[in-house]
Scaffold this motif. Structure first.
Motif, mmCIF file in Angstrom:
data_model
loop_
_atom_site.group_PDB
_atom_site.id
_atom_site.type_symbol
_atom_site.label_atom_id
_atom_site.label_comp_id
_atom_site.label_asym_id
_atom_site.label_seq_id
_atom_site.Cartn_x
_atom_site.Cartn_y
_atom_site.Cartn_z
ATOM 1 N N MET A 172 5.174 6.643 -16.384
ATOM 2 C CA MET A 172 6.284 7.127 -15.577
ATOM 3 C C MET A 172 7.181 5.953 -15.206
ATOM 4 S SD MET A 172 4.401 9.830 -13.022
ATOM 5 C CE MET A 172 5.915 10.017 -12.085
ATOM 6 N N SER A 173 8.373 5.953 -15.765
ATOM 7 C CA SER A 173 9.346 4.909 -15.449
ATOM 8 C C SER A 173 10.213 5.360 -14.277
ATOM 9 C CB SER A 173 10.214 4.609 -16.670
ATOM 10 O OG SER A 173 10.952 5.770 -17.036
ATOM 11 N N VAL A 174 11.024 4.444 -13.782
ATOM 12 C CA VAL A 174 11.963 4.745 -12.703
ATOM 13 C C VAL A 174 13.351 4.316 -13.158
ATOM 14 C CG1 VAL A 174 12.708 4.054 -10.400
ATOM 15 C CG2 VAL A 174 10.317 4.610 -10.804
ATOM 16 N N ASP A 175 14.342 5.180 -12.955
ATOM 17 C CA ASP A 175 15.725 4.847 -13.271
ATOM 18 C C ASP A 175 16.407 4.257 -12.046
ATOM 19 O OD1 ASP A 175 15.224 5.926 -15.720
ATOM 20 O OD2 ASP A 175 16.601 7.621 -15.523
ATOM 21 N N ILE A 176 17.204 3.227 -12.277
ATOM 22 C CA ILE A 176 17.988 2.632 -11.203
ATOM 23 C C ILE A 176 19.371 2.332 -11.766
ATOM 24 C CG2 ILE A 176 17.052 0.327 -11.743
ATOM 25 C CD1 ILE A 176 17.386 -0.361 -8.770
ATOM 26 N N VAL A 177 20.403 2.579 -10.976
ATOM 27 C CA VAL A 177 21.773 2.322 -11.409
ATOM 28 C C VAL A 177 22.231 0.989 -10.823
ATOM 29 C CG1 VAL A 177 24.156 3.119 -11.409
ATOM 30 C CG2 VAL A 177 22.286 4.777 -11.631
ATOM 31 N N ILE A 178 22.565 0.065 -11.716
ATOM 32 C CA ILE A 178 23.037 -1.257 -11.327
ATOM 33 C C ILE A 178 24.325 -1.548 -12.099
ATOM 34 C CG2 ILE A 178 22.540 -3.746 -11.346
ATOM 35 C CD1 ILE A 178 20.808 -2.291 -9.361
ATOM 36 N N ALA A 179 25.358 -1.975 -11.381
ATOM 37 C CA ALA A 179 26.644 -2.307 -12.001
ATOM 38 C C ALA A 179 27.160 -1.157 -12.864
ATOM 39 C CB ALA A 179 26.531 -3.593 -12.822
ATOM 40 N N GLY A 180 26.890 0.077 -12.422
ATOM 41 C CA GLY A 180 27.366 1.254 -13.125
ATOM 42 C C GLY A 180 26.560 1.636 -14.342
ATOM 43 N N GLU A 181 25.445 0.947 -14.595
ATOM 44 C CA GLU A 181 24.606 1.216 -15.757
ATOM 45 C C GLU A 181 23.219 1.683 -15.311
ATOM 46 O OE1 GLU A 181 25.362 1.066 -18.995
ATOM 47 O OE2 GLU A 181 27.428 0.402 -18.675
ATOM 48 N N THR A 182 22.677 2.652 -16.041
ATOM 49 C CA THR A 182 21.328 3.138 -15.750
ATOM 50 C C THR A 182 20.306 2.284 -16.496
ATOM 51 O OG1 THR A 182 22.105 5.405 -15.419
ATOM 52 C CG2 THR A 182 19.751 5.109 -15.894
ATOM 53 N N LEU A 183 19.374 1.735 -15.732
ATOM 54 C CA LEU A 183 18.297 0.924 -16.277
ATOM 55 C C LEU A 183 16.975 1.611 -15.974
ATOM 56 C CD1 LEU A 183 19.473 -2.567 -14.965
ATOM 57 C CD2 LEU A 183 20.007 -1.506 -17.179
ATOM 58 N N GLN A 184 16.042 1.503 -16.900
ATOM 59 C CA GLN A 184 14.712 2.089 -16.707
ATOM 60 C C GLN A 184 13.700 0.976 -16.459
ATOM 61 O OE1 GLN A 184 13.789 4.571 -20.084
ATOM 62 N NE2 GLN A 184 15.386 6.058 -19.621
ATOM 63 N N LEU A 185 12.990 1.086 -15.343
ATOM 64 C CA LEU A 185 11.933 0.140 -15.008
ATOM 65 C C LEU A 185 10.624 0.708 -15.552
ATOM 66 C CD1 LEU A 185 12.927 -0.603 -11.298
ATOM 67 C CD2 LEU A 185 13.931 -1.477 -13.433
ATOM 68 N N LEU A 186 9.974 -0.030 -16.418
ATOM 69 C CA LEU A 186 8.814 0.483 -17.143
ATOM 70 C C LEU A 186 7.516 -0.070 -16.558
ATOM 71 C CD1 LEU A 186 10.198 -0.008 -20.768
ATOM 72 C CD2 LEU A 186 10.484 1.968 -19.246
ATOM 73 N N PRO A 187 6.460 0.746 -16.519
ATOM 74 C CA PRO A 187 5.176 0.272 -15.975
ATOM 75 C C PRO A 187 4.581 -0.867 -16.782
ATOM 76 C CG PRO A 187 4.938 2.468 -16.941
ATOM 77 C CD PRO A 187 6.398 2.170 -16.885
ATOM 78 N N GLN A 188 5.038 -1.058 -18.013
ATOM 79 C CA GLN A 188 4.567 -2.177 -18.839
ATOM 80 C C GLN A 188 5.257 -3.492 -18.466
ATOM 81 O OE1 GLN A 188 5.758 0.728 -20.057
ATOM 82 N NE2 GLN A 188 4.059 1.703 -21.121
ATOM 83 N N ARG A 189 5.961 -3.503 -17.325
ATOM 84 C CA ARG A 189 6.570 -4.710 -16.775
ATOM 85 C C ARG A 189 7.774 -5.182 -17.608
ATOM 86 N NH1 ARG A 189 1.416 -5.494 -17.443
ATOM 87 N NH2 ARG A 189 1.700 -7.237 -18.920
ATOM 88 N N ALA A 190 8.527 -4.229 -18.096
ATOM 89 C CA ALA A 190 9.743 -4.529 -18.842
ATOM 90 C C ALA A 190 10.855 -3.606 -18.362
ATOM 91 C CB ALA A 190 9.517 -4.357 -20.342
ATOM 92 N N LEU A 191 12.072 -3.917 -18.768
ATOM 93 C CA LEU A 191 13.239 -3.135 -18.377
ATOM 94 C C LEU A 191 13.925 -2.650 -19.648
ATOM 95 C CD1 LEU A 191 15.868 -4.151 -15.700
ATOM 96 C CD2 LEU A 191 16.614 -3.518 -17.997
ATOM 97 N N TYR A 192 14.292 -1.364 -19.663
ATOM 98 C CA TYR A 192 14.975 -0.783 -20.811
ATOM 99 C C TYR A 192 16.356 -0.305 -20.401
ATOM 100 C CZ TYR A 192 15.974 2.246 -24.817
ATOM 101 O OH TYR A 192 16.557 2.837 -25.910
ATOM 102 N N TRP A 193 17.358 -0.652 -21.199
ATOM 103 C CA TRP A 193 18.752 -0.264 -20.975
ATOM 104 C C TRP A 193 19.130 0.719 -22.082
ATOM 105 C CZ3 TRP A 193 23.272 -4.346 -21.278
ATOM 106 C CH2 TRP A 193 24.475 -3.734 -20.888
ATOM 107 N N PRO A 194 19.025 2.020 -21.805
ATOM 108 C CA PRO A 194 19.220 3.012 -22.872
ATOM 109 C C PRO A 194 20.584 2.954 -23.532
ATOM 110 C CG PRO A 194 18.191 4.017 -20.941
ATOM 111 C CD PRO A 194 18.626 2.650 -20.531
ATOM 112 N N ALA A 195 21.648 2.734 -22.768
ATOM 113 C CA ALA A 195 22.993 2.761 -23.335
ATOM 114 C C ALA A 195 23.180 1.706 -24.421
ATOM 115 C CB ALA A 195 24.028 2.562 -22.234
ATOM 116 N N ARG A 196 22.462 0.592 -24.305
ATOM 117 C CA ARG A 196 22.561 -0.479 -25.305
ATOM 118 C C ARG A 196 21.308 -0.577 -26.177
ATOM 119 N NH1 ARG A 196 26.773 -4.357 -24.711
ATOM 120 N NH2 ARG A 196 28.410 -3.357 -23.493
ATOM 121 N N ARG A 197 20.361 0.354 -25.979
ATOM 122 C CA ARG A 197 19.097 0.323 -26.719
ATOM 123 C C ARG A 197 18.475 -1.069 -26.677
ATOM 124 N NH1 ARG A 197 19.784 4.458 -31.891
ATOM 125 N NH2 ARG A 197 20.395 6.261 -30.619
ATOM 126 N N THR A 198 18.469 -1.624 -25.487
ATOM 127 C CA THR A 198 18.030 -3.007 -25.288
ATOM 128 C C THR A 198 16.841 -3.057 -24.351
ATOM 129 O OG1 THR A 198 20.245 -3.886 -25.684
ATOM 130 C CG2 THR A 198 18.735 -5.276 -24.424
#
Length: 217
Positions: free
Chosen positions: A1-27
């Motif tokens: 279960m990840s958590v979405d957070i909006v920063i600087a107008g972009e949605t970022l996903q905080l992952l339990p595997q201790r990484a961050l995913y930026w869907p809009a840039r597939r990064t």
């Protein structure tokens, strides 16, 4: 279960595997993986576990299977020390890279990278100094506000202590403040630094299979 957070107008996903995913840039953003750290300790006679490089890469593969990742940005401290340059860990890394040839990799140099030296050209990584700017974000190793954008960084290896009824638990965490965020250390053998959030900051702990925000008074 990840958590979405909006920063600087972009949605970022905080992952339990201790990484961050930026869907809009597939990064995918990963901080402080410290490849070869366990091997460096063993070379000094410290009995620490084997297989942490393979463990870290397997975790990355899990994230690649779960998300449409085209680009991984490593936020510093990719290699732990210069000794890794001639180690089994590097051979394992090169084998992994050959199976992910289409994946774009960028390393933002951290303090350990300065001592370890850049990864070999065979890993086909773009290697840059901070800040590496992409969209509204300045990807860095050191968590300090910068004029170039909202900073996503590592370096600190943040952990937070949850306490209840006399029991306590230290968990890796994401810390979001005014102008910068600190990601937890991704590496399997990297330790952690206890952080105390300041007023106005948001803190999210990463448990085994979930991320959740800690209410701060």
């Amino acid at each position: 279960m990840s958590v979405d957070i909006v920063i600087a107008g972009e949605t970022l996903q905080l992952l339990p595997q201790r990484a961050l995913y930026w869907p809009a840039r597939r990064t995918l953003m990963i901080a402080d993986i410290h490849f070869g750290k366990a091997a460096a300790f063993r070379a000094r006679g410290v009995p620490v576990p084997h297989g942490t490089t393979a463990q870290n890469l397997a975790l990355i593969d899990t994230l690649l299977q779960a998300h449409a990742v085209e680009h991984i940005v490593f936020l510093g401290d990719f290699l732990h020390s210069r000794a890794v340059q001639n180690s089994a860990s590097l051979h394992t890394l090169q084998q992994w890279r050959e199976t992910h040839a289409d994946l774009k990799l960028t390393l933002v140099r951290g303090n350990h990278d300065a001592h370890a030296g850049d990864p070999p050209a065979a890993l086909e990584m773009d290697i840059v100094d901070e800040p590496f700017c992409i969209g509204p974000f300045a990807c860095c190793h050191h968590p300090e506000p910068r004029a170039e954008g909202y900073v996503l960084a590592g370096h600190v290896h943040p952990v937070y202590r949850l306490a209840a009824g006399g029991d306590s638990l230290r968990l890796p965490c994401f810390l979001f403040g005014d102008g910068y965020a600190v990601l937890p250390s991704f590496g399997a053998f990297t330790g952690g630094y206890l952080v105390m959030p300041k007023e106005g900051e948001r803190l999210f702990v990463a448990a085994e299979d979930a991320v959740f925000e800690v209410p701060l008074r």
